[in-house]
Design a protein around this motif. Structure first.
Motif, PDB file in Angstrom:
ATOM      1  N   LEU A 187       0.835  -1.196   0.000  1.00  0.00           N
ATOM      2  CA  LEU A 187       0.000   0.000   0.000  1.00  0.00           C
ATOM      3  C   LEU A 187       0.870   1.245   0.000  1.00  0.00           C
ATOM      4  O   LEU A 187       0.543   2.232  -0.679  1.00  0.00           O
ATOM      5  N   LEU A 188       1.980   1.214   0.739  1.00  0.00           N
ATOM      6  CA  LEU A 188       2.879   2.367   0.741  1.00  0.00           C
ATOM      7  C   LEU A 188       3.373   2.651  -0.680  1.00  0.00           C
ATOM      8  O   LEU A 188       3.423   3.808  -1.104  1.00  0.00           O
ATOM      9  N   SER A 189       3.708   1.603  -1.421  1.00  0.00           N
ATOM     10  CA  SER A 189       4.164   1.776  -2.807  1.00  0.00           C
ATOM     11  C   SER A 189       3.108   2.473  -3.653  1.00  0.00           C
ATOM     12  O   SER A 189       3.432   3.274  -4.539  1.00  0.00           O
ATOM     13  N   GLN A 190       1.837   2.170  -3.379  1.00  0.00           N
ATOM     14  CA  GLN A 190       0.745   2.766  -4.146  1.00  0.00           C
ATOM     15  C   GLN A 190       0.444   4.203  -3.719  1.00  0.00           C
ATOM     16  O   GLN A 190      -0.353   4.872  -4.367  1.00  0.00           O
ATOM     17  N   CYS A 191       1.066   4.646  -2.625  1.00  0.00           N
ATOM     18  CA  CYS A 191       0.874   6.021  -2.147  1.00  0.00           C
ATOM     19  C   CYS A 191       2.038   6.930  -2.499  1.00  0.00           C
ATOM     20  O   CYS A 191       2.021   8.116  -2.173  1.00  0.00           O
ATOM     21  N   LEU A 192       3.063   6.403  -3.161  1.00  0.00           N
ATOM     22  CA  LEU A 192       4.204   7.213  -3.555  1.00  0.00           C
ATOM     23  C   LEU A 192       3.825   8.174  -4.684  1.00  0.00           C
ATOM     24  O   LEU A 192       2.842   7.966  -5.388  1.00  0.00           O
ATOM     25  N   TYR A 193       4.629   9.219  -4.871  1.00  0.00           N
ATOM     26  CA  TYR A 193       4.404  10.127  -5.995  1.00  0.00           C
ATOM     27  C   TYR A 193       4.424   9.359  -7.318  1.00  0.00           C
ATOM     28  O   TYR A 193       3.703   9.698  -8.262  1.00  0.00           O
ATOM     29  N   SER A 194       5.249   8.303  -7.384  1.00  0.00           N
ATOM     30  CA  SER A 194       5.460   7.553  -8.619  1.00  0.00           C
ATOM     31  C   SER A 194       4.517   6.371  -8.776  1.00  0.00           C
ATOM     32  O   SER A 194       4.784   5.474  -9.578  1.00  0.00           O
ATOM     33  N   SER A 195       3.422   6.358  -8.037  1.00  0.00           N
ATOM     34  CA  SER A 195       2.546   5.176  -8.009  1.00  0.00           C
ATOM     35  C   SER A 195       1.961   4.817  -9.373  1.00  0.00           C
ATOM     36  O   SER A 195       1.583   3.671  -9.602  1.00  0.00           O
ATOM     37  N   ASN A 196       1.879   5.790 -10.279  1.00  0.00           N
ATOM     38  CA  ASN A 196       1.301   5.521 -11.603  1.00  0.00           C
ATOM     39  C   ASN A 196       2.322   4.968 -12.597  1.00  0.00           C
ATOM     40  O   ASN A 196       1.978   4.725 -13.756  1.00  0.00           O
ATOM     41  N   SER A 197       3.550   4.780 -12.154  1.00  0.00           N
ATOM     42  CA  SER A 197       4.611   4.335 -13.060  1.00  0.00           C
ATOM     43  C   SER A 197       5.197   3.000 -12.612  1.00  0.00           C
ATOM     44  O   SER A 197       5.287   2.737 -11.413  1.00  0.00           O
ATOM     45  N   PRO A 198       5.638   2.181 -13.570  1.00  0.00           N
ATOM     46  CA  PRO A 198       6.393   0.980 -13.199  1.00  0.00           C
ATOM     47  C   PRO A 198       7.772   1.395 -12.700  1.00  0.00           C
ATOM     48  O   PRO A 198       8.251   2.489 -13.008  1.00  0.00           O
ATOM     49  N   ASN A 199       8.409   0.546 -11.924  1.00  0.00           N
ATOM     50  CA  ASN A 199       9.756   0.857 -11.451  1.00  0.00           C
ATOM     51  C   ASN A 199      10.713   0.944 -12.642  1.00  0.00           C
ATOM     52  O   ASN A 199      10.564   0.200 -13.621  1.00  0.00           O
ATOM     53  N   PRO A 200      11.699   1.841 -12.591  1.00  0.00           N
ATOM     54  CA  PRO A 200      12.643   1.979 -13.717  1.00  0.00           C
ATOM     55  C   PRO A 200      13.423   0.695 -13.975  1.00  0.00           C
ATOM     56  O   PRO A 200      13.808  -0.011 -13.048  1.00  0.00           O
ATOM     57  N   LYS A 220      13.804   1.222  -6.372  1.00  0.00           N
ATOM     58  CA  LYS A 220      14.882   0.322  -6.775  1.00  0.00           C
ATOM     59  C   LYS A 220      15.029  -0.848  -5.807  1.00  0.00           C
ATOM     60  O   LYS A 220      15.298  -1.977  -6.223  1.00  0.00           O
ATOM     61  N   ALA A 221      14.824  -0.614  -4.518  1.00  0.00           N
ATOM     62  CA  ALA A 221      14.963  -1.688  -3.537  1.00  0.00           C
ATOM     63  C   ALA A 221      13.797  -2.657  -3.616  1.00  0.00           C
ATOM     64  O   ALA A 221      13.952  -3.861  -3.421  1.00  0.00           O
ATOM     65  N   ARG A 222      12.621  -2.156  -3.944  1.00  0.00           N
ATOM     66  CA  ARG A 222      11.416  -2.976  -3.907  1.00  0.00           C
ATOM     67  C   ARG A 222      11.448  -4.079  -4.951  1.00  0.00           C
ATOM     68  O   ARG A 222      10.832  -5.125  -4.782  1.00  0.00           O
ATOM     69  N   GLU A 223      12.180  -3.870  -6.047  1.00  0.00           N
ATOM     70  CA  GLU A 223      12.248  -4.890  -7.094  1.00  0.00           C
ATOM     71  C   GLU A 223      12.805  -6.211  -6.566  1.00  0.00           C
ATOM     72  O   GLU A 223      12.533  -7.272  -7.107  1.00  0.00           O
ATOM     73  N   LEU A 224      13.562  -6.148  -5.466  1.00  0.00           N
ATOM     74  CA  LEU A 224      14.257  -7.324  -4.974  1.00  0.00           C
ATOM     75  C   LEU A 224      13.379  -8.242  -4.139  1.00  0.00           C
ATOM     76  O   LEU A 224      13.739  -9.387  -3.898  1.00  0.00           O
ATOM     77  N   HIS A 225      12.217  -7.749  -3.658  1.00  0.00           N
ATOM     78  CA  HIS A 225      11.431  -8.587  -2.768  1.00  0.00           C
ATOM     79  C   HIS A 225       9.924  -8.434  -2.974  1.00  0.00           C
ATOM     80  O   HIS A 225       9.156  -8.375  -2.040  1.00  0.00           O
ATOM     81  N   LYS A 226       9.493  -8.393  -4.238  1.00  0.00           N
ATOM     82  CA  LYS A 226       8.063  -8.291  -4.518  1.00  0.00           C
ATOM     83  C   LYS A 226       7.319  -9.522  -4.021  1.00  0.00           C
ATOM     84  O   LYS A 226       6.229  -9.434  -3.444  1.00  0.00           O
ATOM     85  N   GLU A 227       7.902 -10.717  -4.273  1.00  0.00           N
ATOM     86  CA  GLU A 227       7.225 -11.952  -3.894  1.00  0.00           C
ATOM     87  C   GLU A 227       7.061 -12.046  -2.389  1.00  0.00           C
ATOM     88  O   GLU A 227       6.017 -12.481  -1.895  1.00  0.00           O
ATOM     89  N   SER A 228       8.073 -11.613  -1.637  1.00  0.00           N
ATOM     90  CA  SER A 228       7.981 -11.686  -0.186  1.00  0.00           C
ATOM     91  C   SER A 228       6.891 -10.775   0.351  1.00  0.00           C
ATOM     92  O   SER A 228       6.266 -11.072   1.368  1.00  0.00           O
ATOM     93  N   GLN A 229       6.613  -9.647  -0.332  1.00  0.00           N
ATOM     94  CA  GLN A 229       5.552  -8.755   0.104  1.00  0.00           C
ATOM     95  C   GLN A 229       4.189  -9.427  -0.004  1.00  0.00           C
ATOM     96  O   GLN A 229       3.332  -9.248   0.855  1.00  0.00           O
ATOM     97  N   VAL A 230       3.980 -10.199  -1.064  1.00  0.00           N
ATOM     98  CA  VAL A 230       2.719 -10.922  -1.220  1.00  0.00           C
ATOM     99  C   VAL A 230       2.537 -11.909  -0.078  1.00  0.00           C
ATOM    100  O   VAL A 230       1.450 -12.022   0.514  1.00  0.00           O
ATOM    101  N   LEU A 231       3.602 -12.637   0.258  1.00  0.00           N
ATOM    102  CA  LEU A 231       3.539 -13.602   1.347  1.00  0.00           C
ATOM    103  C   LEU A 231       3.281 -12.915   2.689  1.00  0.00           C
ATOM    104  O   LEU A 231       2.504 -13.410   3.518  1.00  0.00           O
ATOM    105  N   GLN A 232       3.904 -11.753   2.893  1.00  0.00           N
ATOM    106  CA  GLN A 232       3.687 -10.993   4.122  1.00  0.00           C
ATOM    107  C   GLN A 232       2.242 -10.539   4.242  1.00  0.00           C
ATOM    108  O   GLN A 232       1.651 -10.581   5.320  1.00  0.00           O
ATOM    109  N   GLN A 233       1.649 -10.105   3.119  1.00  0.00           N
ATOM    110  CA  GLN A 233       0.259  -9.660   3.150  1.00  0.00           C
ATOM    111  C   GLN A 233      -0.673 -10.829   3.456  1.00  0.00           C
ATOM    112  O   GLN A 233      -1.629 -10.689   4.230  1.00  0.00           O
ATOM    113  N   MET A 234      -0.405 -11.984   2.876  1.00  0.00           N
ATOM    114  CA  MET A 234      -1.222 -13.160   3.141  1.00  0.00           C
ATOM    115  C   MET A 234      -1.150 -13.547   4.620  1.00  0.00           C
ATOM    116  O   MET A 234      -2.154 -13.892   5.244  1.00  0.00           O
ATOM    117  N   GLU A 235       0.058 -13.489   5.195  1.00  0.00           N
ATOM    118  CA  GLU A 235       0.226 -13.824   6.609  1.00  0.00           C
ATOM    119  C   GLU A 235      -0.489 -12.816   7.498  1.00  0.00           C
ATOM    120  O   GLU A 235      -1.112 -13.181   8.508  1.00  0.00           O
TER     121      GLU A 235
END
Length: 310
Positions: A187-200, A220-235
């Motif tokens: 959700l934080l990612s979706q609240c960033l100024y850049s929320s309408n853009s894919p990561n570079p 740039k850091a978020r690209e490294l752990h997208k899958e873990s975020q999904v698992l965290q949300q499920m938990e």
């Protein structure tokens, strides 16, 4: 100098572009516009001339990106840290920005031709009101374009962007749009100024330095752990459902199917709350730009009236 140059590429540029396009191309490239002051010092010219030359090089770069089929470009044009520079240099940068955004408003036909959508990312409230209005007018007038996107990070740092995203989520909780349990990295990612853009896909610093300078750190850091975020949300959802069942269970155990039904209903409710919150957040941001743009139109009409009646 125009933002989007129409001149043809030279032969060597065309050959180079064809070689590059033979392989995989990034869809989104970010640039840290750096080295203008060192350029000015090396050429023994004023710093302001260095910044002006830097903008001209940006226009040339955008021409390259259009030719290469790179449909999104993000540029770090002015950091919040730049306000710590000398008053003379800051005033010069602000004046240059006014000139360039005024020029941009004169290039509507060219921007529409290429379908360029201008987004300005940063805390505009830190800027002079007349510059805010020019920026808002550029953003609103190109909002419907969708062929390529130019994101100009102005009055921006990544830390400020992340802090602002946290404030936006706090606002959502205060307004009753979301629950505190809905707050997550996603959700934080979706609240960033850049929320309408894919990561570079690619980040370039023009001066040859390798520092990020507080630019797009989260993206740039978020690209490294997208899958873990999904698992965290499920938990997190499972934990909330467990607490909900303990509160409502009246001491009676529930079978697996009932627990799964409650989990699905909870997840659907959370997704609906988040969707409504993000819509409200986008409306708030659109209103901010719309109001500033309207003020710009009123100001321009006023000055035109005064000028024609002198």
């Amino acid at each position: 100098m125009s933002w989007i140059r129409e001149t043809e590429l030279r032969l060597i540029e065309r050959l180079t572009a064809n070689i590059l396009k033979a392989g995989p191309m990034p869809k989104h490239v970010a640039f840290i516009m750096d080295g203008n002051r060192r350029y000015a010092q090396k050429r023994h010219v004023e710093r302001q001339e260095g910044h002006t030359q830097g903008f001209d090089k940006l226009a040339e770069t955008l021409r390259w990106c259009l030719n290469l089929g790179i449909h999104e470009v993000t540029v770090y044009a002015f950091s919040i840290e730049n306000f710590k520079r000398s008053r003379e240099e800051v005033d010069g940068l602000i004046e240059l920005a006014k000139q360039k955004f005024s020029r941009l408003l004169m290039e509507q036909e060219n921007l529409e031709k290429h379908g360029v959508c201008i987004r300005v990312l940063g805390d505009l409230t830190l800027l002079p009101e007349d510059l805010q209005q020019l920026i808002a007018k550029a953003v609103v007038s190109t909002r419907a374009h969708n062929k390529c996107f130019l994101n100009v990070c102005f009055a921006y740092t990544s830390r400020h962007e992340i802090a602002n995203a946290v404030k936006e989520m706090a606002w959502g909780v205060e307004q009753g749009l979301i629950k505190s349990s809905d707050v997550s990295e996603g959700l934080l990612s979706q609240c960033l100024y850049s929320s309408n853009s894919p990561n570079p896909d690619l980040l370039i610093r023009t001066s040859g330095e390798v520092r990020l300078s507080d630019f797009l750190l989260w993206q740039k850091a978020r690209e490294l752990h997208k899958e873990s975020q999904v698992l965290q949300q499920m938990e997190a959802d499972r934990t909330c459902v467990t607490e909900l069942l303990q509160h409502r269970g009246n001491g009676k155990p529930m079978d697996a199917q009932s627990r799964q039904t409650v989990l699905l209903n909870y997840t659907a409710s959370r997704e609906e709350r988040v969707r409504c919150f993000l819509n409200a957040l986008q409306h708030k941001r659109d209103t901010f730009f719309n109001d500033l743009s309207s003020q710009a139109v009123v100001a321009l009409n006023f000055f035109f009236f005064i000028f024609t009646n002198l």
